[in-house]
Design a protein around this motif. Structure first.
Motif, PDB file in Angstrom:
ATOM      1  N   LYS A 158      38.609 -11.390  -6.698  1.00  0.00           N
ATOM      2  CA  LYS A 158      38.740 -11.661  -5.257  1.00  0.00           C
ATOM      3  C   LYS A 158      38.974 -13.150  -4.991  1.00  0.00           C
ATOM      4  N   ASP A 159      38.136 -14.004  -5.592  1.00  0.00           N
ATOM      5  CA  ASP A 159      38.221 -15.447  -5.320  1.00  0.00           C
ATOM      6  C   ASP A 159      39.507 -16.062  -5.861  1.00  0.00           C
ATOM      7  N   HIS A 160      39.889 -15.706  -7.085  1.00  0.00           N
ATOM      8  CA  HIS A 160      41.094 -16.307  -7.674  1.00  0.00           C
ATOM      9  C   HIS A 160      42.372 -15.771  -7.028  1.00  0.00           C
ATOM     10  N   THR A 161      42.335 -14.556  -6.509  1.00  0.00           N
ATOM     11  CA  THR A 161      43.484 -14.031  -5.758  1.00  0.00           C
ATOM     12  C   THR A 161      43.658 -14.840  -4.477  1.00  0.00           C
ATOM     13  N   LYS A 162      42.551 -15.111  -3.801  1.00  0.00           N
ATOM     14  CA  LYS A 162      42.591 -15.895  -2.561  1.00  0.00           C
ATOM     15  C   LYS A 162      43.055 -17.325  -2.843  1.00  0.00           C
ATOM     16  N   LEU A 163      42.521 -17.944  -3.904  1.00  0.00           N
ATOM     17  CA  LEU A 163      42.925 -19.299  -4.264  1.00  0.00           C
ATOM     18  C   LEU A 163      44.407 -19.350  -4.616  1.00  0.00           C
ATOM     19  N   ASP A 164      44.882 -18.335  -5.330  1.00  0.00           N
ATOM     20  CA  ASP A 164      46.279 -18.345  -5.763  1.00  0.00           C
ATOM     21  C   ASP A 164      47.233 -18.182  -4.591  1.00  0.00           C
ATOM     22  N   THR A 165      46.818 -17.491  -3.549  1.00  0.00           N
ATOM     23  CA  THR A 165      47.654 -17.366  -2.350  1.00  0.00           C
ATOM     24  C   THR A 165      47.939 -18.755  -1.779  1.00  0.00           C
ATOM     25  N   LYS A 166      46.918 -19.604  -1.752  1.00  0.00           N
ATOM     26  CA  LYS A 166      47.085 -20.978  -1.245  1.00  0.00           C
ATOM     27  C   LYS A 166      47.961 -21.804  -2.180  1.00  0.00           C
ATOM     28  N   VAL A 167      47.752 -21.650  -3.492  1.00  0.00           N
ATOM     29  CA  VAL A 167      48.556 -22.381  -4.476  1.00  0.00           C
ATOM     30  C   VAL A 167      50.027 -22.011  -4.322  1.00  0.00           C
ATOM     31  N   ARG A 168      50.312 -20.715  -4.228  1.00  0.00           N
ATOM     32  CA  ARG A 168      51.703 -20.258  -4.113  1.00  0.00           C
ATOM     33  C   ARG A 168      52.357 -20.749  -2.834  1.00  0.00           C
ATOM     34  N   LYS A 169      51.607 -20.782  -1.741  1.00  0.00           N
ATOM     35  CA  LYS A 169      52.155 -21.251  -0.465  1.00  0.00           C
ATOM     36  C   LYS A 169      52.566 -22.717  -0.557  1.00  0.00           C
ATOM     37  N   ILE A 192      40.958 -30.028 -11.396  1.00  0.00           N
ATOM     38  CA  ILE A 192      40.758 -30.229  -9.957  1.00  0.00           C
ATOM     39  C   ILE A 192      40.340 -31.678  -9.687  1.00  0.00           C
ATOM     40  N   ASN A 193      39.379 -32.178 -10.458  1.00  0.00           N
ATOM     41  CA  ASN A 193      38.921 -33.560 -10.266  1.00  0.00           C
ATOM     42  C   ASN A 193      40.045 -34.558 -10.527  1.00  0.00           C
ATOM     43  N   LYS A 194      40.879 -34.279 -11.515  1.00  0.00           N
ATOM     44  CA  LYS A 194      42.024 -35.156 -11.808  1.00  0.00           C
ATOM     45  C   LYS A 194      43.002 -35.162 -10.639  1.00  0.00           C
ATOM     46  N   GLN A 195      43.252 -33.977 -10.075  1.00  0.00           N
ATOM     47  CA  GLN A 195      44.159 -33.892  -8.929  1.00  0.00           C
ATOM     48  C   GLN A 195      43.595 -34.654  -7.730  1.00  0.00           C
ATOM     49  N   LEU A 196      42.304 -34.516  -7.496  1.00  0.00           N
ATOM     50  CA  LEU A 196      41.690 -35.207  -6.361  1.00  0.00           C
ATOM     51  C   LEU A 196      41.758 -36.725  -6.539  1.00  0.00           C
ATOM     52  N   SER A 197      41.682 -37.196  -7.792  1.00  0.00           N
ATOM     53  CA  SER A 197      41.740 -38.639  -8.066  1.00  0.00           C
ATOM     54  C   SER A 197      43.165 -39.172  -8.118  1.00  0.00           C
ATOM     55  N   LYS A 207      46.195 -31.782  -2.660  1.00  0.00           N
ATOM     56  CA  LYS A 207      44.791 -32.206  -2.769  1.00  0.00           C
ATOM     57  C   LYS A 207      43.880 -31.258  -1.987  1.00  0.00           C
ATOM     58  N   LYS A 208      44.365 -30.778  -0.845  1.00  0.00           N
ATOM     59  CA  LYS A 208      43.568 -29.852  -0.033  1.00  0.00           C
ATOM     60  C   LYS A 208      43.337 -28.547  -0.793  1.00  0.00           C
ATOM     61  N   VAL A 209      44.370 -28.070  -1.496  1.00  0.00           N
ATOM     62  CA  VAL A 209      44.228 -26.865  -2.323  1.00  0.00           C
ATOM     63  C   VAL A 209      43.142 -27.092  -3.378  1.00  0.00           C
ATOM     64  N   ALA A 210      43.189 -28.263  -4.018  1.00  0.00           N
ATOM     65  CA  ALA A 210      42.198 -28.596  -5.057  1.00  0.00           C
ATOM     66  C   ALA A 210      40.798 -28.688  -4.458  1.00  0.00           C
ATOM     67  N   GLN A 211      40.689 -29.333  -3.303  1.00  0.00           N
ATOM     68  CA  GLN A 211      39.388 -29.511  -2.645  1.00  0.00           C
ATOM     69  C   GLN A 211      38.771 -28.168  -2.275  1.00  0.00           C
ATOM     70  N   GLU A 212      39.599 -27.249  -1.787  1.00  0.00           N
ATOM     71  CA  GLU A 212      39.101 -25.928  -1.401  1.00  0.00           C
ATOM     72  C   GLU A 212      38.730 -25.083  -2.627  1.00  0.00           C
ATOM     73  N   ALA A 213      39.410 -25.325  -3.744  1.00  0.00           N
ATOM     74  CA  ALA A 213      39.131 -24.558  -4.960  1.00  0.00           C
ATOM     75  C   ALA A 213      37.856 -25.032  -5.660  1.00  0.00           C
ATOM     76  N   LYS A 214      37.531 -26.309  -5.516  1.00  0.00           N
ATOM     77  CA  LYS A 214      36.432 -26.899  -6.283  1.00  0.00           C
ATOM     78  C   LYS A 214      35.100 -26.154  -6.136  1.00  0.00           C
ATOM     79  N   PRO A 215      34.585 -25.902  -4.919  1.00  0.00           N
ATOM     80  CA  PRO A 215      33.293 -25.215  -4.828  1.00  0.00           C
ATOM     81  C   PRO A 215      33.330 -23.784  -5.372  1.00  0.00           C
ATOM     82  N   VAL A 216      34.479 -23.131  -5.283  1.00  0.00           N
ATOM     83  CA  VAL A 216      34.608 -21.759  -5.786  1.00  0.00           C
ATOM     84  C   VAL A 216      34.510 -21.761  -7.313  1.00  0.00           C
TER      85      VAL A 216
END
Length: 197
Positions: A85-96, A147-152, A160-169
């Motif tokens: 469920k979580d990785h499907t949701k994250l991937d939707t954002k990545v693909r967009k 994710i941390n590398k992308q944020l830096s 960066k927003k995609v990475a930030q939203e993925a981090k806590p998940v």
């Protein structure tokens, strides 16, 4: 004279139809990947992150489905469901964002992840449970590092927003996997001593 007027009328009709046909060309569909003018400016780091995140999500979705089917404990099956469920949701954002940035994404996980999933699918019982958790731990640690590398180092705010939203998940998944590994480890590392007679 009538023929000339009629001929001119036909030519004018054809010319007007040709002109309006050229003007009324269909616009590109908004669902197509923008190849000429991406709406998101992405650096090499941003592009690399999007590709790696997408392939990681594909691998985690497959691994989660495998846990749903093969895990012998309810907690691991539920963790598998959560990961799908979580990785499907994250991937939707990545693909967009990748579509908006004109980044073409692979259709499959990495060859290494595919081989690991194939190996896991050949296991069953508690051997599957242990191997699945041990396979998932480094994958989530690697994703967290990316994710941390992308944020830096990333330059695109959208990526960066995609990475930030993925981090806590991803962090939550890692915590759950660490708990699963800890609860399984007493059975593996500390066998019950047999009294000597």
């Amino acid at each position: 004279m009538r023929r000339i007027v009629l001929l001119l009328a036909i030519m004018m009709s054809a010319l007007v139809a040709g002109t309006t046909g050229a003007v009324a060309q269909p616009r590109p569909s908004p669902t197509r990947s923008p190849t000429h003018s991406p709406s998101v400016s992405a650096s090499e780091q941003d592009r690399t992150f999007l590709i790696e995140a997408h392939q990681g999500n594909l691998a985690e979705i497959r691994a989660g489905r495998l846990a749903q089917e093969k895990a012998t404990t309810k907690s691991l099956r539920e963790l598998g469901t959560k990961m799908v469920k979580d990785h499907t949701k994250l991937d939707t954002k990545v693909r967009k964002v990748a579509r908006e940035a004109g980044v073409q994404l692979p259709r499959e996980p990495t060859k290494q992840d595919q081989a690991e999933i194939k190996q896991l699918s050949g296991l069953s019982g508690t051997a599957f449970n242990r191997a699945w958790v041990q396979a998932e731990l480094p994958g989530h640690r690697k994703t967290l590092a990316a994710i941390n590398k992308q944020l830096s180092n990333g330059s695109s705010e959208q990526v960066k927003k995609v990475a930030q939203e993925a981090k806590p998940v991803v962090q939550e998944h890692l915590t759950l996997l660490e708990k699963a590994a800890a609860s399984a480890s007493p059975h593996v590392k500390t066998p019950t001593p047999h009294p000597s007679h």
